[in-house]
Design a protein around this motif. Structure first.
Motif, PDB file in Angstrom:
ATOM      1  N   VAL A  48       0.848  -1.194   0.000  1.00 49.12           N
ATOM      2  CA  VAL A  48       0.000   0.000   0.000  1.00 49.12           C
ATOM      3  C   VAL A  48       0.883   1.242   0.000  1.00 49.12           C
ATOM      4  CG1 VAL A  48      -1.791   1.279   1.228  1.00 49.12           C
ATOM      5  CG2 VAL A  48      -1.813  -1.215   1.280  1.00 49.12           C
ATOM      6  N   ILE A  49       0.615   2.159  -0.960  1.00 50.75           N
ATOM      7  CA  ILE A  49       1.405   3.376  -1.096  1.00 50.75           C
ATOM      8  C   ILE A  49       0.472   4.570  -1.254  1.00 50.75           C
ATOM      9  CG2 ILE A  49       3.055   4.608  -2.554  1.00 50.75           C
ATOM     10  CD1 ILE A  49       4.433   2.026  -3.077  1.00 50.75           C
ATOM     11  N   LEU A  50       0.805   5.654  -0.569  1.00 51.88           N
ATOM     12  CA  LEU A  50       0.061   6.901  -0.663  1.00 51.88           C
ATOM     13  C   LEU A  50       0.870   7.857  -1.538  1.00 51.88           C
ATOM     14  CD1 LEU A  50      -2.541   8.094   0.515  1.00 51.88           C
ATOM     15  CD2 LEU A  50      -1.178   9.042   2.355  1.00 51.88           C
ATOM     16  N   VAL A  51       0.231   8.358  -2.612  1.00 55.60           N
ATOM     17  CA  VAL A  51       0.918   9.172  -3.616  1.00 55.60           C
ATOM     18  C   VAL A  51       0.184  10.505  -3.778  1.00 55.60           C
ATOM     19  CG1 VAL A  51       1.651   9.245  -6.035  1.00 55.60           C
ATOM     20  CG2 VAL A  51       1.592   7.064  -4.834  1.00 55.60           C
ATOM     21  N   PRO A  52       0.914  11.625  -3.828  1.00 50.43           N
ATOM     22  CA  PRO A  52       0.254  12.907  -4.108  1.00 50.43           C
ATOM     23  C   PRO A  52      -0.437  12.865  -5.482  1.00 50.43           C
ATOM     24  CG  PRO A  52       2.526  13.252  -3.424  1.00 50.43           C
ATOM     25  CD  PRO A  52       2.347  11.785  -3.618  1.00 50.43           C
ATOM     26  N   LEU A  53      -1.547  13.577  -5.614  1.00 49.45           N
ATOM     27  CA  LEU A  53      -2.311  13.549  -6.865  1.00 49.45           C
ATOM     28  C   LEU A  53      -1.479  13.968  -8.072  1.00 49.45           C
ATOM     29  CD1 LEU A  53      -5.799  14.916  -5.780  1.00 49.45           C
ATOM     30  CD2 LEU A  53      -5.207  12.591  -6.454  1.00 49.45           C
ATOM     31  N   GLU A  54      -0.568  14.931  -7.889  1.00 53.18           N
ATOM     32  CA  GLU A  54       0.228  15.386  -9.027  1.00 53.18           C
ATOM     33  C   GLU A  54       1.206  14.325  -9.534  1.00 53.18           C
ATOM     34  OE1 GLU A  54       1.907  17.010  -5.187  1.00 53.18           O
ATOM     35  OE2 GLU A  54      -0.015  17.230  -6.170  1.00 53.18           O
TER      36      GLU A  54
END
Length: 70
Positions: free
Chosen positions: A36-42
């Motif tokens: 599981v990875i959290l990525v900024p929208l940009e």
């Protein structure tokens, strides 16, 4: 932010190692667990292309996070 869940079941052990090494080249992402990875929208489009390049099954959900104001 966009939350990506992915599975590496289709990859061989050597490919999994190469994937993990390539994953380290991304800056600004937060690895919450092994899959599981959290990525900024940009950066989410670039990261999704990266996962598709590896033929990895993904499940992605976008979250609009509001900064805490005090």
């Amino acid at each position: 932010m966009k939350l990506f869940k992915y599975e590496l079941k289709k990859l061989k052990p050597s490919q999994k190692v190469m994937f993990e090494r390539a994953l380290k080249s991304f800056t600004g992402i937060n690895k919450l667990s092994n899959r599981v990875i959290l990525v900024p929208l940009e950066k989410s489009g670039e990261f999704e292309d990266f996962l598709k390049h590896w033929n990895i099954d993904i499940d992605a959900v976008s979250y609009e996070l509001v900064p805490l104001m005090r």
